[in-house]
Design a protein around this motif. Structure first.
Motif, PDB file in Angstrom:
ATOM      1  N   GLN A  42      -5.678  77.549  43.084  1.00  0.00           N
ATOM      2  CA  GLN A  42      -5.607  76.454  44.051  1.00  0.00           C
ATOM      3  C   GLN A  42      -5.918  75.119  43.394  1.00  0.00           C
ATOM      4  O   GLN A  42      -5.261  74.106  43.666  1.00  0.00           O
ATOM      5  N   ARG A  43      -6.916  75.106  42.531  1.00  0.00           N
ATOM      6  CA  ARG A  43      -7.290  73.874  41.832  1.00  0.00           C
ATOM      7  C   ARG A  43      -6.185  73.432  40.870  1.00  0.00           C
ATOM      8  O   ARG A  43      -5.873  72.240  40.770  1.00  0.00           O
ATOM      9  N   ILE A  44      -5.606  74.395  40.167  1.00  0.00           N
ATOM     10  CA  ILE A  44      -4.526  74.067  39.235  1.00  0.00           C
ATOM     11  C   ILE A  44      -3.342  73.462  39.981  1.00  0.00           C
ATOM     12  O   ILE A  44      -2.747  72.472  39.535  1.00  0.00           O
ATOM     13  N   GLU A  45      -2.982  74.033  41.113  1.00  0.00           N
ATOM     14  CA  GLU A  45      -1.879  73.486  41.909  1.00  0.00           C
ATOM     15  C   GLU A  45      -2.202  72.068  42.378  1.00  0.00           C
ATOM     16  O   GLU A  45      -1.334  71.190  42.390  1.00  0.00           O
ATOM     17  N   ALA A  46      -3.463  71.834  42.748  1.00  0.00           N
ATOM     18  CA  ALA A  46      -3.874  70.510  43.214  1.00  0.00           C
ATOM     19  C   ALA A  46      -3.814  69.488  42.081  1.00  0.00           C
ATOM     20  O   ALA A  46      -3.350  68.354  42.265  1.00  0.00           O
ATOM     21  N   VAL A  47      -4.290  69.875  40.892  1.00  0.00           N
ATOM     22  CA  VAL A  47      -4.283  68.958  39.751  1.00  0.00           C
ATOM     23  C   VAL A  47      -2.844  68.683  39.307  1.00  0.00           C
ATOM     24  O   VAL A  47      -2.509  67.561  38.916  1.00  0.00           O
ATOM     25  N   ALA A  48      -1.987  69.702  39.372  1.00  0.00           N
ATOM     26  CA  ALA A  48      -0.577  69.501  39.032  1.00  0.00           C
ATOM     27  C   ALA A  48       0.059  68.490  39.982  1.00  0.00           C
ATOM     28  O   ALA A  48       0.865  67.642  39.563  1.00  0.00           O
ATOM     29  N   ALA A  49      -0.297  68.563  41.264  1.00  0.00           N
ATOM     30  CA  ALA A  49       0.220  67.584  42.241  1.00  0.00           C
ATOM     31  C   ALA A  49      -0.362  66.206  41.959  1.00  0.00           C
ATOM     32  O   ALA A  49       0.349  65.189  42.028  1.00  0.00           O
ATOM     33  N   PHE A  50      -1.647  66.160  41.633  1.00  0.00           N
ATOM     34  CA  PHE A  50      -2.310  64.891  41.288  1.00  0.00           C
ATOM     35  C   PHE A  50      -1.628  64.250  40.085  1.00  0.00           C
ATOM     36  O   PHE A  50      -1.474  63.029  40.022  1.00  0.00           O
ATOM     37  N   ARG A  51      -1.194  65.090  39.136  1.00  0.00           N
ATOM     38  CA  ARG A  51      -0.539  64.615  37.919  1.00  0.00           C
ATOM     39  C   ARG A  51       0.713  63.802  38.237  1.00  0.00           C
ATOM     40  O   ARG A  51       1.133  62.956  37.434  1.00  0.00           O
ATOM     41  N   GLN A  52       1.308  64.045  39.396  1.00  0.00           N
ATOM     42  CA  GLN A  52       2.536  63.345  39.778  1.00  0.00           C
ATOM     43  C   GLN A  52       2.278  61.988  40.437  1.00  0.00           C
ATOM     44  O   GLN A  52       3.205  61.201  40.622  1.00  0.00           O
ATOM     45  N   LEU A  53       1.012  61.713  40.779  1.00  0.00           N
ATOM     46  CA  LEU A  53       0.684  60.438  41.409  1.00  0.00           C
ATOM     47  C   LEU A  53       0.760  59.304  40.389  1.00  0.00           C
ATOM     48  O   LEU A  53       0.410  59.496  39.224  1.00  0.00           O
ATOM     49  N   PRO A  54       1.206  58.122  40.799  1.00  0.00           N
ATOM     50  CA  PRO A  54       1.284  57.000  39.851  1.00  0.00           C
ATOM     51  C   PRO A  54      -0.065  56.585  39.283  1.00  0.00           C
ATOM     52  O   PRO A  54      -0.142  56.000  38.211  1.00  0.00           O
ATOM     53  N   GLU A  55      -1.148  56.906  39.998  1.00  0.00           N
ATOM     54  CA  GLU A  55      -2.488  56.529  39.547  1.00  0.00           C
ATOM     55  C   GLU A  55      -3.115  57.527  38.575  1.00  0.00           C
ATOM     56  O   GLU A  55      -4.182  57.270  38.007  1.00  0.00           O
ATOM     57  N   SER A  56      -2.473  58.680  38.377  1.00  0.00           N
ATOM     58  CA  SER A  56      -3.132  59.768  37.654  1.00  0.00           C
ATOM     59  C   SER A  56      -3.475  59.414  36.207  1.00  0.00           C
ATOM     60  O   SER A  56      -4.572  59.726  35.733  1.00  0.00           O
ATOM     61  N   ASP A  57      -2.563  58.783  35.489  1.00  0.00           N
ATOM     62  CA  ASP A  57      -2.832  58.464  34.081  1.00  0.00           C
ATOM     63  C   ASP A  57      -4.020  57.508  33.950  1.00  0.00           C
ATOM     64  O   ASP A  57      -4.894  57.699  33.091  1.00  0.00           O
ATOM     65  N   ALA A  58      -4.029  56.484  34.798  1.00  0.00           N
ATOM     66  CA  ALA A  58      -5.118  55.499  34.737  1.00  0.00           C
ATOM     67  C   ALA A  58      -6.449  56.138  35.103  1.00  0.00           C
ATOM     68  O   ALA A  58      -7.477  55.861  34.469  1.00  0.00           O
ATOM     69  N   LEU A  59      -6.438  57.012  36.094  1.00  0.00           N
ATOM     70  CA  LEU A  59      -7.679  57.667  36.504  1.00  0.00           C
ATOM     71  C   LEU A  59      -8.155  58.673  35.457  1.00  0.00           C
ATOM     72  O   LEU A  59      -9.361  58.829  35.247  1.00  0.00           O
ATOM     73  N   ALA A  60      -7.225  59.355  34.792  1.00  0.00           N
ATOM     74  CA  ALA A  60      -7.607  60.262  33.707  1.00  0.00           C
ATOM     75  C   ALA A  60      -8.263  59.469  32.580  1.00  0.00           C
ATOM     76  O   ALA A  60      -9.297  59.879  32.032  1.00  0.00           O
ATOM     77  N   SER A  61      -7.678  58.316  32.239  1.00  0.00           N
ATOM     78  CA  SER A  61      -8.251  57.474  31.185  1.00  0.00           C
ATOM     79  C   SER A  61      -9.619  56.944  31.591  1.00  0.00           C
ATOM     80  O   SER A  61     -10.548  56.904  30.771  1.00  0.00           O
TER      81      SER A  61
END
Length: 233
Positions: free
Chosen positions: A105-124
């Motif tokens: 469930q967490r992996i599916e959620a993070v994969a969906a989060f990865r598609q958000l435009p904010e994901s790269d900036a938030l990961a950094s």
């Protein structure tokens, strides 16, 4: 699980390509049963029970940990074969979840989060925060003293954290991890503004500690589901 624990206990763990007792298949079978049946089970708890079952005939001390590691390696392979990015898998496993279905469930959620435009900036941002906390050997609570907030950017960020925390916690309680991470993505702008305008490691120790508390709180929020900083590796 009884087979895995028993054979590990007598030194029969697979080595290299050799797996005469098909323990890799057994471990993968356990993982698939847990995931596909949507069972809410802890690998640690189950392995502890398996060890207890043979404790009277075999010295099973310190067997559960290597068996669990062995199983998590099979779990990595399971999700890799489903074309899940390794960084997503590691981000979830970094928070030490050992419930296979919950991990999915967490992996599916993070994969969906990865598609958000904010994901790269938030990961950094999460990686930057983690580095700040680690390099300065900081271990404190994420309790923010609002009376110490001075700059507009830190006030705005603190306000947004308060605004979304209750909603986020309610989503987390329902294990709605995708909506939880989407809610946290609203912090992207305020975090970016904070880093652009606020000196975290300032000379004033009181202000510095309070700003560190803000960063600690952000890390606490994100790592409830996964270590988003891993997405930046």
């Amino acid at each position: 699980l009884d087979t895995l624990v028993g054979i590990f206990a007598i030194g029969g763990a697979p080595t290299g390509d050799k797996d005469p007792f098909a323990l890799r298949r057994a471990a993968l079978g356990c993982i698939r049963i847990a995931i596909e049946s949507r069972a809410q089970v802890s690998l640690s708890d189950c392995l502890a029970q398996a060890c207890e079952g043979i404790a009277n005939v075999i010295d099973s001390d310190d067997v559960a940990a290597p068996v669990k590691k062995f199983m998590l390696d099979r779990l990595r392979g399971y999700f890799t074969e489903k074309n899940i990015e390794s960084s997503i898998i590691e981000a979830v496993l970094a928070v030490n979840s050992d419930n296979p279905f919950d991990i999915q469930q967490r992996i599916e959620a993070v994969a969906a989060f990865r598609q958000l435009p904010e994901s790269d900036a938030l990961a950094s941002a999460n990686k930057r925060i983690a580095n700040i906390l680690r390099k300065n050997n900081i271990d404190q609570s994420g309790v923010i003293n609002r009376s110490l907030l001075q700059d507009t950017a830190e006030k705005t960020l603190a306000d947004r954290i308060v605004d979304i925390s209750d909603v986020a916690q309610a989503l987390l309680a329902k294990q709605d991890y995708a909506s939880y991470l989407t809610t946290l993505s609203q912090l992207n702008g305020p975090i970016d503004q904070f880093f652009n305008e606020v000196m975290v490691m300032c000379d004033d120790a009181t202000l510095r500690d309070n700003r560190i508390a803000i960063l600690t709180r952000i890390r606490e929020l994100f790592t409830q589901v996964a270590d988003i900083a891993c997405l930046n590796d």
